[in-house]
Design a protein around this motif. Structure first.
Motif, PDB file in Angstrom:
ATOM      1  N   VAL A 152      13.483 -26.880 -23.461  1.00 50.37           N
ATOM      2  CA  VAL A 152      11.992 -27.364 -23.668  1.00 50.37           C
ATOM      3  C   VAL A 152      11.054 -26.076 -24.210  1.00 50.37           C
ATOM      4  CG1 VAL A 152      10.276 -28.469 -22.887  1.00 50.37           C
ATOM      5  CG2 VAL A 152      12.551 -29.332 -22.162  1.00 50.37           C
ATOM      6  N   ALA A 153      10.504 -26.238 -25.150  1.00 51.55           N
ATOM      7  CA  ALA A 153       9.434 -25.064 -25.813  1.00 51.55           C
ATOM      8  C   ALA A 153       8.346 -25.309 -24.705  1.00 51.55           C
ATOM      9  CB  ALA A 153       8.973 -25.518 -27.173  1.00 51.55           C
ATOM     10  N   LYS A 154       7.914 -24.154 -24.527  1.00 53.63           N
ATOM     11  CA  LYS A 154       6.624 -23.968 -23.591  1.00 53.63           C
ATOM     12  C   LYS A 154       5.453 -24.930 -24.039  1.00 53.63           C
ATOM     13  CE  LYS A 154       3.733 -20.308 -21.855  1.00 53.63           C
ATOM     14  NZ  LYS A 154       3.394 -19.093 -21.671  1.00 53.63           N
ATOM     15  N   ASP A 155       5.353 -25.048 -25.106  1.00 47.71           N
ATOM     16  CA  ASP A 155       3.905 -25.849 -25.492  1.00 47.71           C
ATOM     17  C   ASP A 155       4.332 -27.459 -25.369  1.00 47.71           C
ATOM     18  OD1 ASP A 155       5.630 -26.530 -27.606  1.00 47.71           O
ATOM     19  OD2 ASP A 155       4.451 -26.053 -29.374  1.00 47.71           O
ATOM     20  N   LYS A 156       5.438 -27.724 -24.956  1.00 48.73           N
ATOM     21  CA  LYS A 156       5.964 -29.084 -24.297  1.00 48.73           C
ATOM     22  C   LYS A 156       5.714 -29.400 -23.041  1.00 48.73           C
ATOM     23  CE  LYS A 156       6.867 -30.038 -28.598  1.00 48.73           C
ATOM     24  NZ  LYS A 156       6.149 -31.269 -29.651  1.00 48.73           N
ATOM     25  N   LEU A 157       5.361 -28.375 -22.313  1.00 50.26           N
ATOM     26  CA  LEU A 157       4.996 -28.555 -20.934  1.00 50.26           C
ATOM     27  C   LEU A 157       3.844 -29.135 -20.548  1.00 50.26           C
ATOM     28  CD1 LEU A 157       6.566 -25.185 -19.454  1.00 50.26           C
ATOM     29  CD2 LEU A 157       7.841 -27.457 -19.983  1.00 50.26           C
ATOM     30  N   ILE A 158       3.832 -30.161 -19.729  1.00 52.40           N
ATOM     31  CA  ILE A 158       2.475 -30.919 -19.099  1.00 52.40           C
ATOM     32  C   ILE A 158       1.818 -30.154 -18.028  1.00 52.40           C
ATOM     33  CG2 ILE A 158       1.570 -33.076 -18.480  1.00 52.40           C
ATOM     34  CD1 ILE A 158       2.529 -32.981 -21.538  1.00 52.40           C
ATOM     35  N   GLY A 159       2.839 -30.217 -16.969  1.00 57.03           N
ATOM     36  CA  GLY A 159       2.281 -29.664 -15.889  1.00 57.03           C
ATOM     37  C   GLY A 159       3.512 -29.480 -14.809  1.00 57.03           C
ATOM     38  N   LYS A 160       3.108 -28.884 -13.539  1.00 55.12           N
ATOM     39  CA  LYS A 160       4.115 -28.871 -12.360  1.00 55.12           C
ATOM     40  C   LYS A 160       3.658 -29.954 -11.240  1.00 55.12           C
ATOM     41  CE  LYS A 160       3.427 -25.155  -9.714  1.00 55.12           C
ATOM     42  NZ  LYS A 160       3.723 -23.627  -9.171  1.00 55.12           N
ATOM     43  N   VAL A 161       4.789 -30.515 -10.734  1.00 54.71           N
ATOM     44  CA  VAL A 161       4.486 -31.371  -9.622  1.00 54.71           C
ATOM     45  C   VAL A 161       4.147 -30.423  -8.440  1.00 54.71           C
ATOM     46  CG1 VAL A 161       5.515 -32.965  -8.261  1.00 54.71           C
ATOM     47  CG2 VAL A 161       6.163 -33.187 -10.430  1.00 54.71           C
ATOM     48  N   VAL A 162       2.916 -30.884  -7.761  1.00 52.85           N
ATOM     49  CA  VAL A 162       2.381 -29.992  -6.703  1.00 52.85           C
ATOM     50  C   VAL A 162       2.610 -31.001  -5.550  1.00 52.85           C
ATOM     51  CG1 VAL A 162       1.019 -28.499  -7.958  1.00 52.85           C
ATOM     52  CG2 VAL A 162       0.108 -30.726  -7.176  1.00 52.85           C
TER      53      VAL A 162
ATOM     54  N   ASP B 129       8.350 -43.741  -7.021  1.00 54.45           N
ATOM     55  CA  ASP B 129       7.293 -42.653  -6.222  1.00 54.45           C
ATOM     56  C   ASP B 129       6.310 -42.089  -7.292  1.00 54.45           C
ATOM     57  OD1 ASP B 129       8.962 -43.085  -4.180  1.00 54.45           O
ATOM     58  OD2 ASP B 129       9.832 -41.213  -4.086  1.00 54.45           O
ATOM     59  N   ARG B 130       5.092 -41.487  -6.688  1.00 56.88           N
ATOM     60  CA  ARG B 130       4.333 -41.024  -7.285  1.00 56.88           C
ATOM     61  C   ARG B 130       4.184 -39.661  -7.019  1.00 56.88           C
ATOM     62  NH1 ARG B 130       3.571 -45.867  -8.989  1.00 56.88           N
ATOM     63  NH2 ARG B 130       2.075 -46.905  -8.953  1.00 56.88           N
ATOM     64  N   VAL B 131       3.852 -38.845  -8.257  1.00 54.95           N
ATOM     65  CA  VAL B 131       3.519 -37.289  -8.102  1.00 54.95           C
ATOM     66  C   VAL B 131       2.118 -36.980  -8.818  1.00 54.95           C
ATOM     67  CG1 VAL B 131       6.225 -36.943  -8.244  1.00 54.95           C
ATOM     68  CG2 VAL B 131       4.697 -37.135 -10.342  1.00 54.95           C
ATOM     69  N   ILE B 132       1.758 -35.850  -8.139  1.00 53.99           N
ATOM     70  CA  ILE B 132       0.697 -35.535  -8.554  1.00 53.99           C
ATOM     71  C   ILE B 132       0.909 -34.227  -9.305  1.00 53.99           C
ATOM     72  CG2 ILE B 132      -1.719 -34.392  -8.131  1.00 53.99           C
ATOM     73  CD1 ILE B 132      -1.560 -37.344  -7.237  1.00 53.99           C
ATOM     74  N   VAL B 133       0.509 -34.214 -10.638  1.00 51.72           N
ATOM     75  CA  VAL B 133       0.768 -33.083 -11.640  1.00 51.72           C
ATOM     76  C   VAL B 133      -0.212 -32.111 -11.813  1.00 51.72           C
ATOM     77  CG1 VAL B 133       1.963 -32.766 -13.927  1.00 51.72           C
ATOM     78  CG2 VAL B 133       2.429 -34.581 -12.792  1.00 51.72           C
ATOM     79  N   GLU B 134      -0.217 -30.876 -11.454  1.00 54.74           N
ATOM     80  CA  GLU B 134      -1.085 -29.701 -11.783  1.00 54.74           C
ATOM     81  C   GLU B 134      -1.111 -29.349 -13.451  1.00 54.74           C
ATOM     82  OE1 GLU B 134      -1.947 -25.861 -12.593  1.00 54.74           O
ATOM     83  OE2 GLU B 134      -0.521 -25.853 -11.197  1.00 54.74           O
ATOM     84  N   LYS B 135      -1.973 -29.565 -13.984  1.00 54.26           N
ATOM     85  CA  LYS B 135      -1.758 -29.204 -15.415  1.00 54.26           C
ATOM     86  C   LYS B 135      -2.266 -27.901 -16.061  1.00 54.26           C
ATOM     87  CE  LYS B 135      -1.957 -34.029 -17.046  1.00 54.26           C
ATOM     88  NZ  LYS B 135      -2.751 -35.088 -18.051  1.00 54.26           N
ATOM     89  N   MET B 136      -3.026 -26.943 -15.048  1.00 47.73           N
ATOM     90  CA  MET B 136      -3.349 -25.733 -15.375  1.00 47.73           C
ATOM     91  C   MET B 136      -2.194 -24.711 -15.537  1.00 47.73           C
ATOM     92  SD  MET B 136      -6.866 -25.617 -13.540  1.00 47.73           S
ATOM     93  CE  MET B 136      -6.261 -25.407 -11.787  1.00 47.73           C
ATOM     94  N   LEU B 137      -1.077 -25.017 -16.212  1.00 50.99           N
ATOM     95  CA  LEU B 137      -0.087 -24.131 -16.225  1.00 50.99           C
ATOM     96  C   LEU B 137      -0.557 -22.594 -16.920  1.00 50.99           C
ATOM     97  CD1 LEU B 137       2.537 -26.317 -17.753  1.00 50.99           C
ATOM     98  CD2 LEU B 137       2.471 -25.705 -15.544  1.00 50.99           C
ATOM     99  N   TRP B 138      -1.548 -22.521 -17.447  1.00 47.74           N
ATOM    100  CA  TRP B 138      -2.170 -21.060 -17.712  1.00 47.74           C
ATOM    101  C   TRP B 138      -2.543 -20.130 -16.675  1.00 47.74           C
ATOM    102  CZ3 TRP B 138      -6.889 -20.573 -16.158  1.00 47.74           C
ATOM    103  CH2 TRP B 138      -7.792 -21.809 -15.837  1.00 47.74           C
ATOM    104  N   ALA B 139      -2.811 -20.860 -15.568  1.00 46.45           N
ATOM    105  CA  ALA B 139      -3.357 -20.391 -14.322  1.00 46.45           C
ATOM    106  C   ALA B 139      -2.020 -20.188 -13.152  1.00 46.45           C
ATOM    107  CB  ALA B 139      -4.365 -21.065 -13.659  1.00 46.45           C
ATOM    108  N   THR B 140      -0.965 -20.524 -13.469  1.00 45.00           N
ATOM    109  CA  THR B 140       0.239 -20.464 -12.545  1.00 45.00           C
ATOM    110  C   THR B 140       1.142 -19.842 -13.193  1.00 45.00           C
ATOM    111  OG1 THR B 140       1.502 -21.439 -10.778  1.00 45.00           O
ATOM    112  CG2 THR B 140       0.761 -22.677 -12.771  1.00 45.00           C
ATOM    113  N   SER B 141       2.417 -19.621 -12.429  1.00 42.67           N
ATOM    114  CA  SER B 141       3.723 -19.108 -13.213  1.00 42.67           C
ATOM    115  C   SER B 141       4.648 -20.170 -12.584  1.00 42.67           C
ATOM    116  CB  SER B 141       4.018 -17.641 -12.940  1.00 42.67           C
ATOM    117  OG  SER B 141       4.309 -17.560 -11.405  1.00 42.67           O
ATOM    118  N   LEU B 142       5.474 -20.256 -13.542  1.00 43.33           N
ATOM    119  CA  LEU B 142       6.538 -21.582 -13.088  1.00 43.33           C
ATOM    120  C   LEU B 142       7.895 -20.507 -12.559  1.00 43.33           C
ATOM    121  CD1 LEU B 142       6.977 -23.813 -16.180  1.00 43.33           C
ATOM    122  CD2 LEU B 142       5.743 -24.390 -13.824  1.00 43.33           C
TER     123      LEU B 142
END
Length: 170
Positions: free
Chosen positions: A150-160, A48-61
């Protein structure tokens, strides 16, 4: 000026701008990725494919988000896709086939099979996260890693967005 020169002069700047914008979007905004393993089954299946939003600075997990990250495993170069189970400060434990967060049992409706192992309790450190796959009994995730956080700086993005290509194959 001949036609070829005019064509090049008219289109090259537009193409260069399009390429640069595409690279910027892929690097910093969003990217499509393929899921190569069964660790997130049944939510996301192999291929399967996922779209990953990489702007973690603009969103909260938040708990339950599906995130792409570099795992805390020496020498591992592949990205992992897992569900966010523990935020900084959370106490995570798996017992009697269920997940407990901060002492409360978590209702995980996305799991197809009950967990057949125990883990923790562990406290998620500041600026770190705890991830598990949805196919818990076969997923190579935090409950098996030497360092489960997992350290915060190792995160790439959230699957949207999930694109279930497995349904096209069936």
């Amino acid at each position: 000026m001949n036609k070829l020169t005019k064509l090049v002069k008219d289109w090259v700047p537009t193409l260069l701008i399009a390429i640069v914008l595409s690279l910027l979007v892929r690097s910093y905004v969003a990217e499509a990725m393929r899921v190569p393993t069964e660790s997130m089954d049944p939510t996301i299946q192999v291929g399967d494919r996922v779209i990953v939003e990489k702007m973690l600075w603009a969103t909260s997990l938040k708990h339950g988000d599906i995130v792409v990250f570099h795992p805390p495993i020496a020498g591992e170069t592949k990205l992992f896709v897992k569900r966010l189970i523990g935020l900084p400060g959370d106490i995570v434990q798996i017992k009697d086939g269920a997940l407990y967060r901060n002492g409360a049992k978590v209702d995980e409706t996305y799991l197809a099979v009950k967990m057949d192992y125990s883990f923790g309790p562990v406290t998620v450190p500041k600026d770190h996260y705890f991830f598990l796959g949805d196919n818990r009994n076969i997923s190579y995730d935090a409950h098996l890693w030497d360092t489960p956080f997992v350290a915060k700086d190792k995160l790439i993005g959230k699957v949207v967005l999930e694109i279930p290509l497995h349904k096209l194959r069936d």
